[in-house]
Scaffold this active site. Structure first.
Site, PDB file in Angstrom:
ATOM      1  N   ASP A   8       0.885  -1.165   0.000  1.00 30.15           N
ATOM      2  CA  ASP A   8       0.000   0.000   0.000  1.00 30.15           C
ATOM      3  C   ASP A   8       0.924   1.216   0.000  1.00 30.15           C
ATOM      4  O   ASP A   8       1.414   1.630   1.054  1.00 30.15           O
ATOM      5  CB  ASP A   8      -0.904  -0.010   1.226  1.00 30.15           C
ATOM      6  CG  ASP A   8      -1.823   1.197   1.277  1.00 30.15           C
ATOM      7  OD1 ASP A   8      -2.271   1.645   0.206  1.00 30.15           O
ATOM      8  OD2 ASP A   8      -2.090   1.699   2.382  1.00 30.15           O
ATOM      9  N   GLU A  67      -1.273  -1.378  -4.989  1.00 23.45           N
ATOM     10  CA  GLU A  67      -2.458  -0.593  -5.309  1.00 23.45           C
ATOM     11  C   GLU A  67      -2.148   0.431  -6.396  1.00 23.45           C
ATOM     12  O   GLU A  67      -1.100   1.062  -6.383  1.00 23.45           O
ATOM     13  CB  GLU A  67      -2.974   0.117  -4.060  1.00 23.45           C
ATOM     14  CG  GLU A  67      -4.349   0.729  -4.255  1.00 23.45           C
ATOM     15  CD  GLU A  67      -4.928   1.240  -2.952  1.00 23.45           C
ATOM     16  OE1 GLU A  67      -5.927   0.672  -2.506  1.00 23.45           O
ATOM     17  OE2 GLU A  67      -4.367   2.201  -2.396  1.00 23.45           O
ATOM     18  N   ASP A 139      -2.383   1.014   7.413  1.00 22.74           N
ATOM     19  CA  ASP A 139      -1.629   0.880   6.162  1.00 22.74           C
ATOM     20  C   ASP A 139      -1.165  -0.560   5.955  1.00 22.74           C
ATOM     21  O   ASP A 139      -1.173  -1.061   4.829  1.00 22.74           O
ATOM     22  CB  ASP A 139      -0.431   1.835   6.146  1.00 22.74           C
ATOM     23  CG  ASP A 139      -0.867   3.285   6.191  1.00 22.74           C
ATOM     24  OD1 ASP A 139      -1.399   3.768   5.181  1.00 22.74           O
ATOM     25  OD2 ASP A 139      -0.699   3.927   7.245  1.00 22.74           O
TER      26      ASP A 139
END
EC number: 3.1.21.10
Length: 174
Positions: A8, A67, A139
């Site tokens: 992420d 992502e 996160d």
């Protein structure tokens, strides 16, 4: 059993999550955050790059999900996020990992069953799917969700002969 790294990305905090895909689900291996602190952007990107490489060298994943950049209201923030993604992607490519990219909606759909899930819902599903007893940092939780999404996507593509081709730079295109 395949080790999968989820990333992420962020220019200040980059979450990572490592899971083992057993073919019957995912098992938690590790997670955490790479914190860059204050400083100039090039220095922070170097910390992201080195941190991701260290995670790869420590745990030995063979594939990585990351992502995709979303459309942010602040163009400067979107550019910095894109640069952090780039640093993480280069680290993975240098270590020979296959790399796949997922939108936030794809990750939420794979983990929570709906692309409109909020961060807390995703975090709770990650805890449930990986049988965690404590909440990971948000996160890190997002990174674990990306790894789970990648495991699900790989398992649905591989029986059909898809998902194994590599294009330039070792990136897996789905």
């Amino acid at each position: 059993m395949t080790l999968i790294l989820g990333i992420d990305p962020g220019s200040r905090i980059t979450g990572y999550g490592v899971v083992r895909d057993t073919g019957r689900g995912c098992v938690y291996v590790a997670s955490g955050c790479i914190r860059t602190g204050a400083g100039e952007l090039p220095d922070r990107l170097q910390i992201v790059y080195r941190g991701v490489r260290e995670v790869i060298q420590t745990y030995g994943p063979v594939t990585m999900g990351i992502e995709k950049v979303f459309m942010a209201r602040n163009a400067d923030s979107a550019l910095k996020l894109g640069q952090a993604r780039g640093a993480a992607i280069v680290a993975g490519a240098e270590e020979g990992l296959e790399i796949a990219e997922y939108t936030a909606t794809q990750v939420k759909q794979a983990v929570a069953g709906t692309g409109g899930a909020n961060k807390e819902q995703v975090q709770m599903m990650v805890m449930h799917l990986l049988k965690l007893t404590t909440k990971p940092q948000i996160d890190a939780s997002d990174a674990l969700a990306i790894a789970i999404c990648h495991a699900h996507t790989r398992s649905s593509l591989l029986p059909h002969g898809l998902g194994t081709a590599r294009s330039r730079g070792g990136r897996l295109r789905l």
